[in-house]
Design a protein around this motif. Structure first.
Motif, PDB file in Angstrom:
ATOM      1  N   UNK A  67       0.852  -1.185   0.000  1.00  0.00           N
ATOM      2  CA  UNK A  67       0.000   0.000   0.000  1.00  0.00           C
ATOM      3  C   UNK A  67       0.889   1.236   0.000  1.00  0.00           C
ATOM      4  N   UNK A  68       0.501   2.202  -0.814  1.00  0.00           N
ATOM      5  CA  UNK A  68       1.259   3.436  -0.956  1.00  0.00           C
ATOM      6  C   UNK A  68       0.959   4.347   0.232  1.00  0.00           C
ATOM      7  N   UNK A  69       2.019   4.889   0.858  1.00  0.00           N
ATOM      8  CA  UNK A  69       1.841   5.874   1.915  1.00  0.00           C
ATOM      9  C   UNK A  69       2.573   7.150   1.508  1.00  0.00           C
ATOM     10  N   UNK A  70       2.501   8.163   2.352  1.00  0.00           N
ATOM     11  CA  UNK A  70       3.109   9.457   2.019  1.00  0.00           C
ATOM     12  C   UNK A  70       4.596   9.312   1.711  1.00  0.00           C
ATOM     13  N   UNK A  71       5.317   8.548   2.510  1.00  0.00           N
ATOM     14  CA  UNK A  71       6.760   8.391   2.281  1.00  0.00           C
ATOM     15  C   UNK A  71       7.053   7.734   0.939  1.00  0.00           C
ATOM     16  N   UNK A  72       6.312   6.695   0.609  1.00  0.00           N
ATOM     17  CA  UNK A  72       6.493   6.025  -0.680  1.00  0.00           C
ATOM     18  C   UNK A  72       6.051   6.936  -1.825  1.00  0.00           C
ATOM     19  N   UNK A  73       4.985   7.701  -1.598  1.00  0.00           N
ATOM     20  CA  UNK A  73       4.510   8.641  -2.607  1.00  0.00           C
ATOM     21  C   UNK A  73       5.588   9.682  -2.915  1.00  0.00           C
ATOM     22  N   UNK A  74       6.242  10.206  -1.886  1.00  0.00           N
ATOM     23  CA  UNK A  74       7.314  11.190  -2.097  1.00  0.00           C
ATOM     24  C   UNK A  74       8.426  10.607  -2.962  1.00  0.00           C
ATOM     25  N   UNK A  75       8.771   9.346  -2.738  1.00  0.00           N
ATOM     26  CA  UNK A  75       9.810   8.690  -3.548  1.00  0.00           C
ATOM     27  C   UNK A  75       9.374   8.563  -5.006  1.00  0.00           C
ATOM     28  N   UNK A  76       8.111   8.196  -5.215  1.00  0.00           N
ATOM     29  CA  UNK A  76       7.596   8.046  -6.575  1.00  0.00           C
ATOM     30  C   UNK A  76       7.561   9.399  -7.294  1.00  0.00           C
ATOM     31  N   UNK A  77       7.165  10.449  -6.575  1.00  0.00           N
ATOM     32  CA  UNK A  77       7.120  11.786  -7.167  1.00  0.00           C
ATOM     33  C   UNK A  77       8.529  12.257  -7.513  1.00  0.00           C
ATOM     34  N   UNK A  78       9.477  11.957  -6.645  1.00  0.00           N
ATOM     35  CA  UNK A  78      10.871  12.326  -6.912  1.00  0.00           C
ATOM     36  C   UNK A  78      11.366  11.680  -8.203  1.00  0.00           C
ATOM     37  N   UNK A  79      10.980  10.431  -8.440  1.00  0.00           N
ATOM     38  CA  UNK A  79      11.363   9.746  -9.683  1.00  0.00           C
ATOM     39  C   UNK A  79      10.796  10.456 -10.914  1.00  0.00           C
ATOM     40  N   UNK A  80       9.613  11.063 -10.764  1.00  0.00           N
ATOM     41  CA  UNK A  80       8.986  11.768 -11.877  1.00  0.00           C
ATOM     42  C   UNK A  80       9.710  13.072 -12.201  1.00  0.00           C
ATOM     43  N   UNK A  81      10.425  13.622 -11.223  1.00  0.00           N
ATOM     44  CA  UNK A  81      11.167  14.862 -11.439  1.00  0.00           C
ATOM     45  C   UNK A  81      10.275  16.091 -11.571  1.00  0.00           C
ATOM     46  N   UNK A  82       9.132  16.105 -10.871  1.00  0.00           N
ATOM     47  CA  UNK A  82       8.216  17.241 -10.946  1.00  0.00           C
ATOM     48  C   UNK A  82       8.661  18.380 -10.038  1.00  0.00           C
ATOM     49  N   UNK A  83       8.341  19.593 -10.442  1.00  0.00           N
ATOM     50  CA  UNK A  83       8.572  20.784  -9.630  1.00  0.00           C
ATOM     51  C   UNK A  83       7.754  20.651  -8.344  1.00  0.00           C
ATOM     52  N   UNK A  84       8.399  20.830  -7.191  1.00  0.00           N
ATOM     53  CA  UNK A  84       7.677  20.624  -5.932  1.00  0.00           C
ATOM     54  C   UNK A  84       6.668  21.729  -5.625  1.00  0.00           C
ATOM     55  N   UNK A  85       6.561  22.731  -6.480  1.00  0.00           N
ATOM     56  CA  UNK A  85       5.520  23.750  -6.313  1.00  0.00           C
ATOM     57  C   UNK A  85       4.197  23.308  -6.916  1.00  0.00           C
ATOM     58  N   UNK A  86       4.178  22.194  -7.606  1.00  0.00           N
ATOM     59  CA  UNK A  86       2.951  21.712  -8.243  1.00  0.00           C
ATOM     60  C   UNK A  86       2.110  20.848  -7.310  1.00  0.00           C
ATOM     61  N   UNK A  87       2.683  20.437  -6.193  1.00  0.00           N
ATOM     62  CA  UNK A  87       1.961  19.548  -5.289  1.00  0.00           C
ATOM     63  C   UNK A  87       2.298  19.868  -3.839  1.00  0.00           C
ATOM     64  N   UNK A  88       1.435  19.390  -2.945  1.00  0.00           N
ATOM     65  CA  UNK A  88       1.615  19.584  -1.517  1.00  0.00           C
ATOM     66  C   UNK A  88       1.087  18.338  -0.820  1.00  0.00           C
TER      67      UNK A  88
END
Length: 121
Positions: free
Chosen positions: A42-63
């Motif tokens: 199951x995906x949690x906030x910590x795992x989600x942060x890792x997945x988002x980091x892999x995407x290389x998105x600007x951190x101003x697009x999400x919170x």
């Protein structure tokens, strides 16, 4: 034990970012879970942060609830033991996209939208 696994790759359809793989296992998924060979993750906030980091998105697009709400962001907050996925407005306030009883479903939805965002960049 699992040498006879067969699979087939499928191309993406509609607006999907990736295709899919269908697996045919020699034993049932329920049995493989029971003997500890398969485990639901199951995906949690910590795992989600890792997945988002892999995407290389600007951190101003999400919170992910760790900073004050900003303009035009996709976000996740907890309210009254619920997980709320929202899109903030340009001049304050937000639109609640969906409310969940559990963290993993909310994280899955955020990740889905962020992957779409990345695809459309």
């Amino acid at each position: 034990m699992l040498k006879s696994i067969q699979y087939e790759e499928f191309a993406p359809v509609f607006d999907a970012t990736a295709g899919a793989t269908q697996w045919q296992l020699p034993l049932s998924v329920g049995y493989l879970k029971k003997i500890g060979f398969l485990k639901e993750v199951k995906l949690n906030i910590n795992e989600l942060e890792k997945e988002i980091e892999k995407l290389g998105l600007d951190n101003n697009k999400y919170n992910l609830g760790n900073k004050p709400m900003r303009e035009l962001e996709l976000g996740l907050i907890t309210q009254s033991n619920k997980w709320v996925v929202y899109q903030s407005f340009e001049k304050g306030g937000c639109n609640v996209i969906k409310t969940f009883d559990n963290e993993d479903e909310a994280c899955d939805l955020i990740l889905y939208f962020l992957k779409l965002e990345k695809k459309n960049e």
